[in-house]
Design a protein around this motif. Structure first.
Motif, PDB file in Angstrom:
ATOM      1  N   THR A   1     -14.456 -20.648 -66.971  1.00 18.87           N
ATOM      2  CA  THR A   1     -13.205 -20.853 -67.699  1.00 18.87           C
ATOM      3  C   THR A   1     -12.600 -19.472 -67.913  1.00 18.87           C
ATOM      4  OG1 THR A   1     -12.200 -21.646 -69.747  1.00 18.87           O
ATOM      5  CG2 THR A   1     -14.495 -20.984 -69.888  1.00 18.87           C
ATOM      6  N   ASP A   2     -11.582 -19.165 -67.152  1.00 21.58           N
ATOM      7  CA  ASP A   2     -11.058 -17.804 -67.066  1.00 21.58           C
ATOM      8  C   ASP A   2      -9.568 -17.806 -67.388  1.00 21.58           C
ATOM      9  OD1 ASP A   2      -9.420 -17.844 -64.271  1.00 21.58           O
ATOM     10  OD2 ASP A   2     -11.161 -19.161 -64.180  1.00 21.58           O
ATOM     11  N   SER A   3      -9.015 -16.614 -67.486  1.00 23.20           N
ATOM     12  CA  SER A   3      -7.588 -16.464 -67.757  1.00 23.20           C
ATOM     13  C   SER A   3      -6.921 -15.589 -66.708  1.00 23.20           C
ATOM     14  CB  SER A   3      -7.384 -15.848 -69.155  1.00 23.20           C
ATOM     15  OG  SER A   3      -8.067 -14.610 -69.254  1.00 23.20           O
ATOM     16  N   ASP A   4      -7.573 -15.467 -65.528  1.00 23.94           N
ATOM     17  CA  ASP A   4      -7.044 -14.593 -64.486  1.00 23.94           C
ATOM     18  C   ASP A   4      -5.919 -15.232 -63.681  1.00 23.94           C
ATOM     19  OD1 ASP A   4      -8.859 -12.673 -65.234  1.00 23.94           O
ATOM     20  OD2 ASP A   4     -10.370 -13.316 -63.794  1.00 23.94           O
ATOM     21  N   GLY A   5      -5.851 -16.542 -63.656  1.00 20.83           N
ATOM     22  CA  GLY A   5      -4.817 -17.226 -62.889  1.00 20.83           C
ATOM     23  C   GLY A   5      -3.984 -18.127 -63.788  1.00 20.83           C
ATOM     24  N   GLU A   6      -2.974 -18.746 -63.207  1.00 20.27           N
ATOM     25  CA  GLU A   6      -2.135 -19.667 -63.976  1.00 20.27           C
ATOM     26  C   GLU A   6      -2.951 -20.859 -64.455  1.00 20.27           C
ATOM     27  OE1 GLU A   6       1.310 -20.764 -61.785  1.00 20.27           O
ATOM     28  OE2 GLU A   6       2.055 -18.724 -61.563  1.00 20.27           O
ATOM     29  N   VAL A   7      -3.908 -21.291 -63.630  1.00 19.18           N
ATOM     30  CA  VAL A   7      -4.800 -22.402 -63.974  1.00 19.18           C
ATOM     31  C   VAL A   7      -6.224 -21.889 -63.862  1.00 19.18           C
ATOM     32  CG1 VAL A   7      -5.534 -24.739 -63.391  1.00 19.18           C
ATOM     33  CG2 VAL A   7      -3.141 -24.074 -63.071  1.00 19.18           C
ATOM     34  N   SER A   8      -7.059 -22.152 -64.854  1.00 21.08           N
ATOM     35  CA  SER A   8      -8.431 -21.661 -64.823  1.00 21.08           C
ATOM     36  C   SER A   8      -9.253 -22.411 -63.780  1.00 21.08           C
ATOM     37  CB  SER A   8      -9.085 -21.828 -66.197  1.00 21.08           C
ATOM     38  OG  SER A   8      -9.398 -23.183 -66.441  1.00 21.08           O
ATOM     39  N   ASN A   9     -10.339 -21.781 -63.331  1.00 15.71           N
ATOM     40  CA  ASN A   9     -11.279 -22.459 -62.438  1.00 15.71           C
ATOM     41  C   ASN A   9     -11.743 -23.778 -63.024  1.00 15.71           C
ATOM     42  OD1 ASN A   9     -13.190 -19.826 -60.717  1.00 15.71           O
ATOM     43  ND2 ASN A   9     -11.290 -20.834 -60.187  1.00 15.71           N
ATOM     44  N   TYR A  10     -12.013 -23.774 -64.327  1.00 17.73           N
ATOM     45  CA  TYR A  10     -12.504 -24.993 -64.976  1.00 17.73           C
ATOM     46  C   TYR A  10     -11.468 -26.115 -64.871  1.00 17.73           C
ATOM     47  CZ  TYR A  10     -13.560 -28.272 -68.729  1.00 17.73           C
ATOM     48  OH  TYR A  10     -13.788 -29.408 -69.460  1.00 17.73           O
ATOM     49  N   ASP A  11     -10.208 -25.811 -65.136  1.00 21.93           N
ATOM     50  CA  ASP A  11      -9.159 -26.831 -65.046  1.00 21.93           C
ATOM     51  C   ASP A  11      -9.009 -27.341 -63.611  1.00 21.93           C
ATOM     52  OD1 ASP A  11      -8.572 -26.728 -67.754  1.00 21.93           O
ATOM     53  OD2 ASP A  11      -7.068 -25.155 -67.511  1.00 21.93           O
ATOM     54  N   GLU A  12      -9.114 -26.426 -62.637  1.00 19.52           N
ATOM     55  CA  GLU A  12      -9.055 -26.840 -61.230  1.00 19.52           C
ATOM     56  C   GLU A  12     -10.214 -27.778 -60.903  1.00 19.52           C
ATOM     57  OE1 GLU A  12      -7.153 -23.212 -58.677  1.00 19.52           O
ATOM     58  OE2 GLU A  12      -9.127 -22.849 -59.534  1.00 19.52           O
ATOM     59  N   ALA A  13     -11.402 -27.438 -61.422  1.00 17.86           N
ATOM     60  CA  ALA A  13     -12.588 -28.247 -61.156  1.00 17.86           C
ATOM     61  C   ALA A  13     -12.466 -29.633 -61.769  1.00 17.86           C
ATOM     62  CB  ALA A  13     -13.827 -27.535 -61.693  1.00 17.86           C
ATOM     63  N   VAL A  14     -11.965 -29.700 -62.992  1.00 19.09           N
ATOM     64  CA  VAL A  14     -11.786 -30.994 -63.671  1.00 19.09           C
ATOM     65  C   VAL A  14     -10.784 -31.860 -62.917  1.00 19.09           C
ATOM     66  CG1 VAL A  14     -10.883 -32.097 -65.753  1.00 19.09           C
ATOM     67  CG2 VAL A  14     -12.472 -30.174 -65.950  1.00 19.09           C
ATOM     68  N   ALA A  15      -9.694 -31.258 -62.465  1.00 21.70           N
ATOM     69  CA  ALA A  15      -8.673 -32.010 -61.729  1.00 21.70           C
ATOM     70  C   ALA A  15      -9.252 -32.595 -60.440  1.00 21.70           C
ATOM     71  CB  ALA A  15      -7.478 -31.113 -61.424  1.00 21.70           C
ATOM     72  N   THR A  16     -10.052 -31.796 -59.728  1.00 20.49           N
ATOM     73  CA  THR A  16     -10.667 -32.286 -58.487  1.00 20.49           C
ATOM     74  C   THR A  16     -11.689 -33.373 -58.786  1.00 20.49           C
ATOM     75  OG1 THR A  16     -10.380 -30.132 -57.429  1.00 20.49           O
ATOM     76  CG2 THR A  16     -11.955 -31.639 -56.425  1.00 20.49           C
ATOM     77  N   ALA A  17     -12.486 -33.194 -59.838  1.00 21.50           N
ATOM     78  CA  ALA A  17     -13.485 -34.207 -60.211  1.00 21.50           C
ATOM     79  C   ALA A  17     -12.813 -35.546 -60.516  1.00 21.50           C
ATOM     80  CB  ALA A  17     -14.284 -33.727 -61.417  1.00 21.50           C
TER      81      ALA A  17
END
Length: 355
Positions: free
Chosen positions: A309-325
């Motif tokens: 869960t990061d703040s380096d991009g517009e969307v965090s890795n965690y949010d990307e992972a949840v969306a794909t799941a």
């Protein structure tokens, strides 16, 4: 005679048609395009790959690293990538820097993987209560820039230890040592290549950013990173010959930590996958292609997935992972982590899986 001519014409047309189809097939499959295709890879159990001296392996479940598959695109893959939600197409220079060879890319990926493993060892031993030596060794060369003085002199994996005789321990040291210098000046470098000390004198040239705009600074043209000298009290063997990059850092750390903590099964019987770089302070960093890794983990039967869960991009890795799941309708739990301690704490409170 006329029928024979007709049959000959039909045969010729058929041969021409077959030749055209063969040429089209060759074009679709073998003509390279300036793109790379990225798709789901695999989830690989770490217990068989990692051996800690004196460690134990009591896992009833499994800790797994996740990978992506990546390759040069051809027309067929390009079309498939445009149609499939599970395949990405990216420009070649997003993977291999301008002027970089495939050999350079593979060396860079291997170097990053080695660094990731060493930092993972240090963090795992520290968290398990062991003393670890972690010393700033110098500036690691992660690449050289085309048409700059370092190209052809320095190589990926070299470690710069001094500039003009002054010790260089970090990238900050290097930037400070070059500050105020002008185009045409030269610097004397001391560097290590495969542990052997070497020297070079390089002139300085103006640096530009990724868009080709002047930065107002001069340099010799490398992509730098910090190199740590790490020593742990027990031997660790990690067998990942065909895997590159830094994204397995978190999962390496967890597997090494578990083997050091004798008679403790942190998996509690679950198949646990994840991804994320590991930094010397124990923080977990962002990675690319997490959507593909979620799919790979689901296919491998993972029940839990650690995502940065990061703040380096517009969307965090965690949010990307949840969306794909959600999109693939998996029952796998996606767990956000900022540090390795977050992951360890989660596993410690995890109730054993009921069978």
């Amino acid at each position: 005679m006329e029928r024979a001519d007709q049959r000959k014409q039909v045969t010729n047309r058929s041969l021409l048609w077959m030749a055209a189809m063969l040429l089209l097939l060759i074009a679709l499959l073998y003509i390279p395009l300036p793109y790379y295709v990225i798709r789901p890879g695999s989830a690989i159990e770490l217990q068989p790959l990692i051996q800690v001296e004196g460690g134990t392996k009591e896992e009833k479940g499994a800790l797994m690293l996740t990978t992506v598959r990546m390759g040069e695109a051809n027309p067929a893959w390009y079309v498939y990538a445009k149609l499939s939600p599970d395949v990405d197409i990216v420009e070649e220079e997003a993977v291999i820097s301008h002027g970089e060879t495939n050999e350079d890319f593979e060396r860079r990926e291997a170097t990053v993987m080695t660094n990731s493993q060493q930092v993972a060892e240090a963090i795992a031993f520290e968290r398990a209560g062991y003393k670890v030596k972690m010393e700033k060794q110098g500036v690691l060369v992660m690449g050289t820039i085309e048409d700059m003085p370092a190209r052809g002199v320095l190589q990926i994996g070299d470690v710069i230890t001094a500039v003009n005789g002054k010790r260089t321990r970090t990238t900050t040291d290097l930037f400070d040592q070059l500050k105020g210098k002008k185009e045409g000046e030269a610097v004397a470098l001391t560097y290590l290549r495969e542990s052997k000390e070497q020297k070079a004198v390089l002139p300085l040239k103006p640096l530009v950013d990724t868009e080709g705009k002047p930065t107002g600074r001069v340099g010799f043209g490398i992509r730098p990173d910090n190199k740590l000298l790490i020593e742990v009290p027990k031997k660790v063997t990690i067998g990942t010959k065909n895997i590159g990059g830094p994204s397995a850092g978190l999962m390496f750390t967890l597997e090494i930590y578990e083997q050091l903590k004798k008679n403790i099964d942190m998996t509690r019987g679950y198949r646990i996958a994840g991804t994320g770089t590991i930094n010397p302070d124990g923080s977990v960093g962002r990675i690319g292609g997490i959507q593909h890794k979620i799919i790979a983990a689901d296919i491998a039967g993972a029940e839990i997935f650690f995502a940065p869960t990061d703040s380096d991009g517009e969307v965090s890795n965690y949010d990307e992972a949840v969306a794909t799941a959600k999109r693939i309708h998996t029952a796998m739990r996606v767990v956000p982590v900022k540090t390795v301690d977050d992951a360890i704490s989660y596993l410690k409170q995890l109730k054993p899986k009921q069978t």
